[in-house]
Structures are given as structure tokens and as C-alpha cells.
Design a protein around this motif. Structure first.
Motif, PDB file in Angstrom:
ATOM      1  N   UNK A  67     -16.984  28.580  -9.125  1.00 41.59           N
ATOM      2  CA  UNK A  67     -16.573  27.373  -9.986  1.00 41.59           C
ATOM      3  C   UNK A  67     -16.947  25.991  -9.321  1.00 41.59           C
ATOM      4  N   UNK A  68     -17.122  26.079  -7.970  1.00 39.37           N
ATOM      5  CA  UNK A  68     -17.577  25.043  -7.331  1.00 39.37           C
ATOM      6  C   UNK A  68     -18.792  24.430  -7.562  1.00 39.37           C
ATOM      7  N   UNK A  69     -19.859  25.534  -7.553  1.00 39.31           N
ATOM      8  CA  UNK A  69     -21.320  25.245  -7.799  1.00 39.31           C
ATOM      9  C   UNK A  69     -21.587  24.606  -9.269  1.00 39.31           C
ATOM     10  N   UNK A  70     -20.716  25.346 -10.049  1.00 37.38           N
ATOM     11  CA  UNK A  70     -20.689  24.873 -11.622  1.00 37.38           C
ATOM     12  C   UNK A  70     -20.379  23.290 -11.594  1.00 37.38           C
ATOM     13  N   UNK A  71     -19.420  23.038 -10.811  1.00 37.55           N
ATOM     14  CA  UNK A  71     -18.703  21.527 -11.128  1.00 37.55           C
ATOM     15  C   UNK A  71     -17.573  21.628 -12.060  1.00 37.55           C
ATOM     16  N   UNK A  72     -17.033  22.987 -12.299  1.00 38.04           N
ATOM     17  CA  UNK A  72     -16.213  23.546 -13.198  1.00 38.04           C
ATOM     18  C   UNK A  72     -14.786  23.097 -12.784  1.00 38.04           C
ATOM     19  N   UNK A  73     -14.477  23.060 -11.508  1.00 35.50           N
ATOM     20  CA  UNK A  73     -13.050  22.885 -11.206  1.00 35.50           C
ATOM     21  C   UNK A  73     -13.326  22.435  -9.713  1.00 35.50           C
ATOM     22  N   UNK A  74     -12.048  21.911  -9.054  1.00 43.10           N
ATOM     23  CA  UNK A  74     -11.823  21.585  -7.813  1.00 43.10           C
ATOM     24  C   UNK A  74     -11.252  22.914  -7.168  1.00 43.10           C
ATOM     25  N   UNK A  75     -11.712  22.889  -5.864  1.00 44.73           N
ATOM     26  CA  UNK A  75     -11.401  24.038  -4.954  1.00 44.73           C
ATOM     27  C   UNK A  75     -10.489  23.358  -3.615  1.00 44.73           C
ATOM     28  N   UNK A  76      -9.294  23.712  -3.646  1.00 45.39           N
ATOM     29  CA  UNK A  76      -8.447  23.284  -2.820  1.00 45.39           C
ATOM     30  C   UNK A  76      -7.824  24.325  -1.899  1.00 45.39           C
ATOM     31  N   UNK A  77      -7.375  23.868  -0.589  1.00 48.37           N
ATOM     32  CA  UNK A  77      -7.024  24.588   0.497  1.00 48.37           C
ATOM     33  C   UNK A  77      -7.667  24.757   1.632  1.00 48.37           C
ATOM     34  N   UNK A  78      -7.700  25.856   2.131  1.00 40.40           N
ATOM     35  CA  UNK A  78      -8.421  26.105   3.297  1.00 40.40           C
ATOM     36  C   UNK A  78      -9.890  26.570   3.553  1.00 40.40           C
ATOM     37  N   UNK A  79     -10.523  26.632   4.479  1.00 39.40           N
ATOM     38  CA  UNK A  79     -11.866  27.648   4.458  1.00 39.40           C
ATOM     39  C   UNK A  79     -11.616  28.875   4.262  1.00 39.40           C
ATOM     40  N   UNK A  80     -12.248  29.674   3.367  1.00 38.97           N
ATOM     41  CA  UNK A  80     -11.696  31.136   3.085  1.00 38.97           C
ATOM     42  C   UNK A  80     -12.475  31.963   4.118  1.00 38.97           C
ATOM     43  N   UNK A  81     -12.234  33.328   4.085  1.00 41.19           N
ATOM     44  CA  UNK A  81     -12.688  34.086   4.987  1.00 41.19           C
ATOM     45  C   UNK A  81     -13.876  34.398   5.303  1.00 41.19           C
ATOM     46  N   UNK A  82     -14.807  34.317   4.462  1.00 39.09           N
ATOM     47  CA  UNK A  82     -16.201  34.380   5.023  1.00 39.09           C
ATOM     48  C   UNK A  82     -17.017  35.628   4.847  1.00 39.09           C
ATOM     49  N   UNK A  83     -16.397  36.524   4.008  1.00 33.80           N
ATOM     50  CA  UNK A  83     -17.081  37.794   3.995  1.00 33.80           C
ATOM     51  C   UNK A  83     -18.019  37.802   2.764  1.00 33.80           C
ATOM     52  N   UNK A  84     -19.576  38.051   2.931  1.00 35.51           N
ATOM     53  CA  UNK A  84     -20.484  37.766   1.991  1.00 35.51           C
ATOM     54  C   UNK A  84     -21.075  39.014   1.759  1.00 35.51           C
ATOM     55  N   UNK A  85     -20.812  40.295   1.803  1.00 39.07           N
ATOM     56  CA  UNK A  85     -21.180  41.558   1.655  1.00 39.07           C
ATOM     57  C   UNK A  85     -20.479  42.521   0.714  1.00 39.07           C
ATOM     58  N   UNK A  86     -21.472  43.145   0.175  1.00 42.09           N
ATOM     59  CA  UNK A  86     -21.098  44.075  -1.042  1.00 42.09           C
ATOM     60  C   UNK A  86     -20.990  45.528  -0.647  1.00 42.09           C
ATOM     61  N   UNK A  87     -20.043  46.029  -0.919  1.00 37.82           N
ATOM     62  CA  UNK A  87     -19.673  47.582  -0.655  1.00 37.82           C
ATOM     63  C   UNK A  87     -19.722  48.589  -2.062  1.00 37.82           C
ATOM     64  N   UNK A  88     -20.217  49.901  -1.598  1.00 36.13           N
ATOM     65  CA  UNK A  88     -20.365  50.806  -2.536  1.00 36.13           C
ATOM     66  C   UNK A  88     -19.505  52.107  -1.890  1.00 36.13           C
ATOM     67  N   UNK A  89     -18.765  52.617  -2.950  1.00 39.79           N
ATOM     68  CA  UNK A  89     -17.871  53.955  -2.553  1.00 39.79           C
ATOM     69  C   UNK A  89     -18.932  55.200  -2.877  1.00 39.79           C
ATOM     70  N   UNK A  90     -18.964  55.693  -1.963  1.00 38.66           N
ATOM     71  CA  UNK A  90     -19.902  57.441  -2.020  1.00 38.66           C
ATOM     72  C   UNK A  90     -19.136  58.273  -2.063  1.00 38.66           C
ATOM     73  N   UNK A  91     -19.156  59.269  -2.889  1.00 36.04           N
ATOM     74  CA  UNK A  91     -17.975  60.489  -2.892  1.00 36.04           C
ATOM     75  C   UNK A  91     -19.085  61.516  -2.234  1.00 36.04           C
ATOM     76  N   UNK A  92     -18.395  61.866  -1.175  1.00 27.69           N
ATOM     77  CA  UNK A  92     -19.267  62.826  -0.102  1.00 27.69           C
ATOM     78  C   UNK A  92     -19.204  64.199  -0.675  1.00 27.69           C
ATOM     79  N   UNK A  93     -18.230  64.474  -1.488  1.00 21.03           N
ATOM     80  CA  UNK A  93     -18.187  65.759  -2.289  1.00 21.03           C
ATOM     81  C   UNK A  93     -19.258  65.949  -3.263  1.00 21.03           C
ATOM     82  N   UNK A  94     -20.139  64.939  -3.555  1.00 25.41           N
ATOM     83  CA  UNK A  94     -21.253  65.022  -4.558  1.00 25.41           C
ATOM     84  C   UNK A  94     -22.253  66.034  -4.367  1.00 25.41           C
TER      85      UNK A  94
END
Length: 735
Positions: free
Chosen positions: A490-517
Motif C-alpha cells: 500500500x505504501x509503495x503504490x502510494x495507495x494509502x497512508x501507513x500510520x503507527x509504529x515500525x513493524x516487526x521486521x519479519x521478511x521470510x517465507x515459511x513452508x509447512x512440510x508433512x513428514x508423514x508423506x
């Protein structure tokens, strides 16, 4: 932070003192009730699961940052395991730690081979030390000789403290801890006899909870010491916890629709889910104590003294099946006569975590007309993945719910929308992308870089938007992952205002793997699931949210110390980096507008009593937290308590004088000295509901800032042309 997603996962903490009744798969585990101390040792399935997890985390085909499981990592696993067992260093002594040291470099081989005995050996010592500490604490309680006139203090933050050199040093540490527990209850008005009873039971329950831990519990704790040493967002789930994880993501389950909590030897109903089978029965109610459970017409099983997860395992079941529950009504007391109810299990929607809306009216002031701002509170980016696979046109989804709320706003003369993502720790990556698509008309939303360096782009492909008007996104330090993807887009597009505090800072993606497969297991749940980091995401402008988070356009003072909470507090978190940006529409550029908005915000905040009170409270609590101790001097503690109670009364009187909404908890904020499992459940739930109605100056100020933006842009055509180019301006931004 913990993540929650079935495929691509983003962070969300999953810590709760309660259990939801849901559908089981597989056989119920044997109860640990009345079994005494359970012998410890790994099972064959756990040995296999450990080897599977090692194989995945050390393989670059799966893990984003594979690490060799060598002696160096083994020592990190060792440290994480000790921290999981004894984070406050209240049980182990320095001599214990010295005895464990030979194991520190053997845990790597234990995991690789599946010979996990060292982990259970450490746990056995831990369980013994808990018993010793509890015995000492109970002896202190029964021999009340505390002097609350001294200058002693309880140093409760022991993360950086050295291990106690011997049991005598631990005795002194526990003496002060028990003193603090006693003083809290005394200040809450409890008599000595009641204090003795409460604390003796509390410490006995602590020992019992540790004695009830079984091999599965120890295995999950140890394996998570390994996963967290690899990456702060990689986790292992046993089959049971994996099921609970997926239920939370889908916001649905199959069962009776009740929330349970353990109190002493009984499992008690904390809440009834509205519209669920338990609610429709009209017999079960909060505070009811469950004493027996039967399947259909089968024999009742006495569950007094059982662990809560074992009771849940008996009660939950497939939709359409029957469960019979024997319970003592809340008015009957612990020894009251029991009643019985038969309930047909069904699918239950967990509406409490779903998106909700409200409308805030900003009164006319000066040149500003009255504004109606629609607020959507989204606790998590949820999606029912199984439901989507079964029927892509009808499934639980954060985006679908928000779209419905936005459609409702269109008929209610709303001037602008605030998306409230405070404390939203993330969830589904797909939902973050789809939700962004409700506010932009096609385009990239997030870039994902895999371990091999390949970068893919996920974006909105649907034509049209659900809301093209003024928009603001409210975030805080606990807004993470999927929340950061949405707010950043939303901020990069200039689509709206971002208000509040700095966010957490998590920039990673996780995958759930079923070990029973992998192993042949005949369809049974045996090995659990692994949530591992498989990629890093980047904003469309190219920057990462890793460590830095999303920086708001209009910032509120930080309510949480960034050195205590956030991605950069993890020593093994990935560093910040950036990649090339991707082409995207620039709806607006709010930079020229921000100085005006900041000036208006600061002027309003200076005269806003509730906002100023919030600032005072933040400063007070951060100052208290920074001390990392509490005084054990009763006069000092009472004086401080009296100051806080006087302050709350003064504020409540000022609210009345100024015509502000009253704080429903103003008279109920003093420390009662009790733990969550010791309070009256009905009163505790009622208090939680009242807390949701407390005045929220940050939300109101965010709505006011958005109202300022609408007014300024509508009245200053030159500035509006700079901020919102005519070719891309959503028509309703500048009215």
C-alpha cells in the motif's frame, strides 16, 4: 514469533492457555492422569522424525539457509534447549550445567542418528530440580516469616544472569520469588490462611504440570531447540500440535464449540462459541466442570485429574458423531451433583479471530466537515486451505470477509477506511496478496526470492477494486510478515497512508512440510510437520522488511522497546538486503502532504487527553520494564499502587467532565495476585470482554489523520495535484 500457514507461512504467535475442541485424526493417546512420573525416552517414530527434520534442514533443496549440523550448531541447540527448559535460570545450578557440558557437542549426532537419549537425560534432571524447588517454595509458604519492611527486591529478569552456583543460592532466589507472590496476594486483600492455600496449590500445580509432560512433549521441545538454532521462524509440530496449528489458520474446526481451561484437577469450560453445538444444547455454560466423557452411548470415562489435551482428545470428533459429557454446573461448586448432556459434533466457525468492522464518526471542526471513517480490524491473515481445495467458491478467507465488509461500507456513506493490523502477526501469503488486490487494480504485490536466487513475483490479477477511496493502514511493533507485505505494498503504490509504529521486521517465507508423506505409515499421523524458512520476500520497490520492518508515514511513539521485541532481537535472523524493484502503478506520492498531516496530528495530540494519557502510560510501563525488578518493601509497593489507583480515578472523573467515553476497567486494574488458572473463569472472561470496549485513542487518531488528508486534499488543489496525479487519482480521495 511463530508462523501460521499451510503452504507458504508467515509469522504469528500461537501461544494460548486454552484449548479448542476440534476433530481428531488417529487414535487417542493414553492418558497421563494418575500415572505419577512418566518414564522418559524417545519412541521409534520420534527417532525417525528427528532424522527427517535433519535431512530437510540441511538440504538446500528445501531450506532457504541450510546449516550443517556440526559441533558448533550442536552447542547452539544445547543453549536453546536449556533456555526452553529454564529460561529464568531458577532450577538448574552451575554444577548441573557443568555436568551437561559433555552433551553440548553430542546433540548433533543424537539428532542425525535418532538416538535422542541425551535430551531426555537433561530433561530428567530438570524434572528433578523442579520437584526440589517446589518443595522448598511450599516449605517457605507454610512457614510465613517474611519481612516486608526491608529494601530487598525481586530481580525477575534473569535472562543474562549467571547460573546459581549451588542450591543455597537458588534457595535465596526462590525466597524472594515467594515473597513477591505473597506480597501481591496480601496487597490484594487476601488473608494469610488464604495466601498459604493459594500459593501451596500454585506451586504444587507447577510440579504436577512438569511431571505430566510425556515423551512427545519433551521431543517437541528438544527438536524446536534444533529448529530455532537454525532459524527463528522454523518450528517442529507433533501431529497433535500440527492439527491445532491448521485449525487456527482455517478459523474452523469440527467439535462441540467450546473453549476449555484447566483449573486444579478439573477441565472447565471457559467460553461457548456462539452458534456452535454446545451453545445450541442450552445446557453447557461457562464455568461448568467436566468430569466424564463418553463416545455416543459408550461408557463414561472419568477425566478428573486429566491433562487438558487428553480431555480435548476425547471430546473432539468428526461432524455428525455424538459425544456425551458429564459435568458439574458452575453454581454447583466443586462437589455439586453432576449433569449429563449429549451433543452432536459439527463444524464450528471461530468468529472471534475473523475480520470485524466499525464506523467512527469524526465531528465537524473548523473547516473540516463531519467524517465517517470505516474501520476494519484484522487479527490475522487466515484461510481455510482444505476448504478452498474442496470448494474454491466457498471457503473461509480473510480477503473474502474484508471484501464483504467493504461492500457494506459502500452503502453507509463512508468517507475513508482504516485497516487496523495492530498485533496482526501474519498468516497466509496468498491472503496478503489477495487483500492488497482489493485496493489496487492489478499489479505486483510481493517478490519472493528462493534459496537458489530465483525471484518470482506474486500479484493481483483481478480487474477492479473493492475500495478506491481514502485508505490508511494502522500498524504497530507486533504487526508482522503478511501485515508487512500488505502495508508495504500500500505504501509503495502510494495507495494509502501507513500510520503507527515500525513493524516487526519479519521478511521470510515459511513452508509447512508433512513428514508423514515420506515413510510408509498407512495413513496414520506419526511424524508431525515441519515449518521451515524456504524464501525471503521483498517489497515491489525492492527493499526487504527484514529487520527494518515497514516505517510508517505518520509515526506514533513506540510502545515496545525495539531491543526487546522484533526480528532484530534474534541473533540468527537473516540480515536486511534489497533487490531490484518491479514496475508498478504509482497511485500517489504522499511525501508533500506528510508535513501538513504531521503538524495537524501533533497539534491535536497535544490537546487530546486520551492520547496524552496513552503517552504517559507508555512512558511509565517502559520505565518499569527497564528496571527489571520489583521492590519487596510493602510500604513502597502500596504507595505506588495508591498512586496508580488515584491516577485512574482522576482520569475517570475527567472523562466524565469532558464527556469522553468512560474506561470500563478503571476500577478493575489493580493486581489481584492471581494467575490465569486461579481466577474465577466467568468474571475473567467478562473482564476480557470489557477490555475490548476500552477507549482506543490510537485508532481514533488514525481515523482523524485520514480525515485530515481528505480535507487538505479537497481544499488545496495544488497540493492535491502533487500528491494524487489526475491520471491515477481514485475519484473519492479528494472530494
Amino acid at each position: 514469533m511463530k508462523a501460521k500457514r499451510s503452504y507458504l507461512l508467515l509469522a504469528l504467535a500461537l501461544l494460548a492457555p486454552i484449548a479448542l475442541l476440534a476433530r481428531p485424526d488417529g487414535d487417542r493417546v493414553a492418558t497421563r492422569a494418575d500415572a505419577g512420573v512418566v518414564p522418559m525416552g524417545p519412541t521409534a517414530d520420534q527417532s525417525t522424525a528427528a532424522k527427517l527434520v535433519y535431512g530437510i534442514l540441511s538440504d538446500s533443496r528445501y531450506a532457504y539457509r541450510p546449516l550443517p549440523l556440526d559441533d558448533a550448531l550442536s552447542q547452539d541447540v544445547y543453549k536453546h534447549y536449556l533456555d526452553a527448559l529454564d529460561p529464568s535460570k531458577q532450577f538448574f545450578t552451575a554444577k548441573d550445567i557443568e555436568g551437561f557440558m559433555p552433551l553440548a557437542t553430542r546433540l548433533d549426532e543424537a539428532i542425525k542418528s535418532g538416538q535422542l537419549t541425551p535430551a531426555y537425560d537433561i530433561f530428567s534432571v530438570y524434572r528433578k530440580r523442579v520437584g526440589e524447588r517446589v518443595a522448598h517454595a511450599r516449605s517457605l509458604v507454610k512457614d510465613d516469616h517474611f519481612d516486608f519492611t526491608t529494601d530487598e527486591r525481586w530481580e525477575y529478569d534473569r535472562e543474562q544472569a549467571p547460573w546459581a552456583k549451588d542450591s543455597g543460592e537458588l534457595d535465596e532466589l526462590w525466597r524472594k520469588s515467594v515473597m513477591n507472590d505473597w506480597l501481591r496476594l496480601k496487597m490484594a486483600g487476601k488473608k494469610p490462611e488464604a495466601i498459604v492455600q493459594t500459593l501451596d496449590k500454585r506451586y504444587a500445580n507447577l510440579q504436577r504440570s512438569v511431571e505430566e509432560l510425556d515423551s512427545e512433549d519433551v521431543f517437541q521441545t528438544f527438536l524446536n531447540a534444533y529448529t530455532s538454532a537454525v532459524d527463528p521462524h522454523t518450528d517442529y509440530f507433533t501431529p497433535k500440535t500440527a492439527e491445532q496449528f491448521n485449525q487456527q489458520m482455517s478459523l474452523s474446526l469440527e467439535g462441540i464449540g467450546a473453549v476449555l481451561q484447566r483449573q486444579d484437577d478439573m477441565v472447565v469450560i471457559r467460553e461457548i462459541v456462539p452458534g456452535g453445538p454446545a451453545d445450541l444444547s442450552r445446557k453447557l455454560q461457562p464455568g461448568a466442570r467436566i468430569v466424564g466423557v463418553a463416545q455416543g452411548d459408550g461408557a463414561l470415562t472419568d477425566v478428573v485429574g486429566w491433562r487438558i489435551d487428553d480431555v480435548v482428545e476425547l471430546i473432539r470428533g468428526k461432524k455428525g458423531t455424538r459425544v456425551r459429557i458429564e459435568f458439574i454446573p458452575p453454581e454447583g461448586g466443586v462437589d455439586g451433583p453432576p449433569s449429563t448432556v449429549t451433543i452432536v459434533r459439527d463444524k464450528v466457525q471461530l468468529a472471534e479471530q475473523a475480520a470485524k468492522s466499525e464506523i467512527m464518526t469524526l465531528p465537524a471542526s473548523g473547516r473540516e466537515p463531519e467524517r465517517r471513517i470505516g474501520v476494519i480490524k484484522l487479527p490475522t491473515f487466515y484461510q481455510d486451505f482444505e476448504g478452498r481445495r474442496r470448494n474454491p467458491n466457498d471457503y473461509t478467507s480473510a480477503t473474502r470477509d474484508v471484501r464483504r465488509l467493504l461492500d457494506g461500507f459502500k452503502t453507509q456513506n463512508i468517507d475513508g477506511v482504516v485497516m487496523d493490523l495492530r498485533a496482526n502477526g501474519g498468516g497466509s501469503l496468498d491472503e496478503a496478496v489477495d487483500l492488497t488486490g482489493l485496493f489496487i487494480d492489478q499489479g505486483p504485490v510481493v517478490q519472493v526470492r528462493e534459496s537458489g536466487g530465483r525471484v518470482s513475483v506474486s500479484g493481483d490479477t483481478a480487474q477492479g477494486v473493492s475500495w478506491d477511496g481514502p485508505l490508511a493502514v494502522l500498524i504497530n511493533r507486533a504487526s508482522a510478515s503478511a501485515s508487512e507485505i500488505f502495508a508495504g505494498a500500500i505504501q509503495d503504490y502510494g495507495r494509502g497512508l501507513v500510520i503507527g509504529e515500525n513493524s516487526f521486521g519479519k521478511g521470510t517465507v515459511q513452508n509447512l512440510v508433512d513428514l508423514d508423506r515420506w515413510p510408509a505409515n498407512e495413513g496414520r499421523r506419526r511424524f508431525g510437520q515441519l515449518k521451515l524458512t524456504i524464501a525471503q520476500f521483498f517489497r515491489v520497490a525492492g527493499g526487504s522488511t527484514q529487520h527494518k520492518g515497514v516505517v510508517p508515514d505518520i509515526a506514533f511513539p513506540a510502545s515496545i522497546d525495539a531491543t526487546e521485541y522484533g526480528e532484530d532481537t534474534y541473533p540468527n535472523a537473516l540480515p536486511w538486503t534489497r533487490i531490484a524493484g518491479v514496475s508498478h502503478t504509482q497511485y500517489g506520492n504522499f511525501a508533500p502532504l506528510l508535513p501538513r498531516l504531521e503538524t495537524l496530528h501533533q497539534a491535536r495530540a497535544r490537546t487530546d487527553k486520551e492520547f496524552q494519557w496513552w503517552l504517559e502510560d507508555v512512558a511509565y510501563f517502559r520505565d518499569q520494564a527497564a528496571k527489571k525488578y520489583v521492590s519487596l518493601n510493602e510500604a513502597e509497593r502500596r504507595a505506588e499502587r495508591d498512586r496508580q489507583e488515584t491516577l485512574r480515578k482522576q482520569r475517570q472523573e475527567e472523562r466524565k467532565r469532558l464527556g469522553l467515553p468512560l474506561d470500563p476497567l478503571a476500577a478493575d486494574l489493580s493486581d489481584d495476585g492471581l494467575g490465569a488458572s486461579e481466577r474465577d473463569i466467568i468474571k475473567d472472561v467478562a473482564r476480557e470482554k470489557l477490555a475490548e470496549k476500552r477507549p482506543d485513542p490510537l485508532l481514533r487518531e488514525s481515523a482523524a489523520i485520514l480525515g485530515d488528508a481528505i480535507t487538505v486534499l479537497s481544499q488545496d488543489k495544488t497540493l492535491s495535484a502533487q500528491v494524487l496525479p489526475e491520471s491515477t487519482t481514485p475519484s473519492s480521495w479528494a472530494d
